[in-house]
Design an enzyme around this catalytic site. Structure first.
Site, PDB file in Angstrom:
ATOM      1  N   HIS A 145      -0.188   5.068   1.378  1.00 42.69           N
ATOM      2  CA  HIS A 145      -0.359   5.419   2.802  1.00 42.69           C
ATOM      3  C   HIS A 145       0.842   4.860   3.581  1.00 42.69           C
ATOM      4  CE1 HIS A 145      -3.497   6.354   6.118  1.00 42.69           C
ATOM      5  NE2 HIS A 145      -2.300   6.267   6.677  1.00 42.69           N
ATOM      6  N   LEU A 146       1.689   5.790   3.984  1.00 45.56           N
ATOM      7  CA  LEU A 146       2.928   5.478   4.697  1.00 45.56           C
ATOM      8  C   LEU A 146       2.682   4.533   5.884  1.00 45.56           C
ATOM      9  CD1 LEU A 146       5.955   6.560   4.870  1.00 45.56           C
ATOM     10  CD2 LEU A 146       5.081   8.141   6.603  1.00 45.56           C
ATOM     11  N   HIS A 147       3.508   3.509   6.043  1.00 44.41           N
ATOM     12  CA  HIS A 147       3.374   2.642   7.223  1.00 44.41           C
ATOM     13  C   HIS A 147       4.674   1.905   7.524  1.00 44.41           C
ATOM     14  CE1 HIS A 147       2.225   0.272   3.676  1.00 44.41           C
ATOM     15  NE2 HIS A 147       2.676  -0.795   4.311  1.00 44.41           N
ATOM     16  N   PHE A 148       4.951   1.783   8.806  1.00 36.56           N
ATOM     17  CA  PHE A 148       6.069   0.968   9.278  1.00 36.56           C
ATOM     18  C   PHE A 148       5.594  -0.470   9.447  1.00 36.56           C
ATOM     19  CE2 PHE A 148       7.928   4.968  10.682  1.00 36.56           C
ATOM     20  CZ  PHE A 148       9.292   4.735  10.622  1.00 36.56           C
ATOM     21  N   VAL A 173       0.881  -1.168   0.000  1.00 38.10           N
ATOM     22  CA  VAL A 173       0.000   0.000   0.000  1.00 38.10           C
ATOM     23  C   VAL A 173       0.913   1.212   0.000  1.00 38.10           C
ATOM     24  CG1 VAL A 173      -1.890   1.195   1.200  1.00 38.10           C
ATOM     25  CG2 VAL A 173      -1.657  -1.288   1.402  1.00 38.10           C
TER      26      VAL A 173
END
Ligand SMILES: [Zn+2]
Length: 163
Positions: free
Chosen positions: A114-117, A111
């Site tokens: 949408h930025l995510h760790f 994805v």
């Protein structure tokens, strides 16, 4: 990271890509994957985990780059990663973690908008242990059990920064 055998990933790879953003969607409805939703950050279970306890930490804002975050959001994002690692340590007792960002499709972002760790707990010998979870049908139960174990800890989190 070593390639781990995670057959249920096929369900993800083969499933049709939805238009809706999984993070924004999770925030708008009461789903059974969201562990924490604060003012600036959120924590979700990865529905298609590389391993049990695989979490995703994202800003609440739908944005794709670190440079689009306000300074306090950046701080809160890192604090949320730190607290999530702490909770996983407490509840699941892993030997270590892989924590990282995949920026862009070429880097493996599922994805990318949408930025995510990713937070992936690791246990000694876990690449072998994964074969135990080979049956795709058992995964939702693993997810639910893990969710139920982690949720009470995340319910005590309050990371909202004043600004
Ligand atoms: Zn989003």
């Amino acid at each position: 990271m070593k390639t781990m055998w995670a057959p249920w990933r096929m369900e993800y790879i083969l499933s049709e890509k939805q238009d809706a953003c999984v993070f924004c969607e999770a925030l708008s409805e009461n789903d059974d994957l969201t562990l924490y939703a604060g003012n600036a950050t959120m924590v979700m279970m990865n529905k298609y985990p590389y391993i049990n306890g695989h979490l995703l930490v994202a800003p609440v804002k739908h944005l794709s780059g670190l440079d689009q975050l306000e300074k306090h959001e950046m701080g809160e994002l890192l604090a949320t990663v730190e607290k999530s690692v702490g909770i996983l340590k407490q509840v699941m007792n892993p030997d270590g973690f892989n924590v990282g960002l995949n920026l862009g499709k070429v880097a493996g972002a599922g994805v990318e908008e949408h930025l995510h760790f990713h937070i992936v707990p690791r246990w000694f010998g876990d690449t072998n242990a994964l074969t135990v979870f080979a049956d795709v049908r058992v995964i939702p139960e693993h997810l639910k059990t893990t969710y139920d174990n982690l949720k009470p800890q995340f319910d005590t989190l309050n990371l909202n920064t004043k600004n």
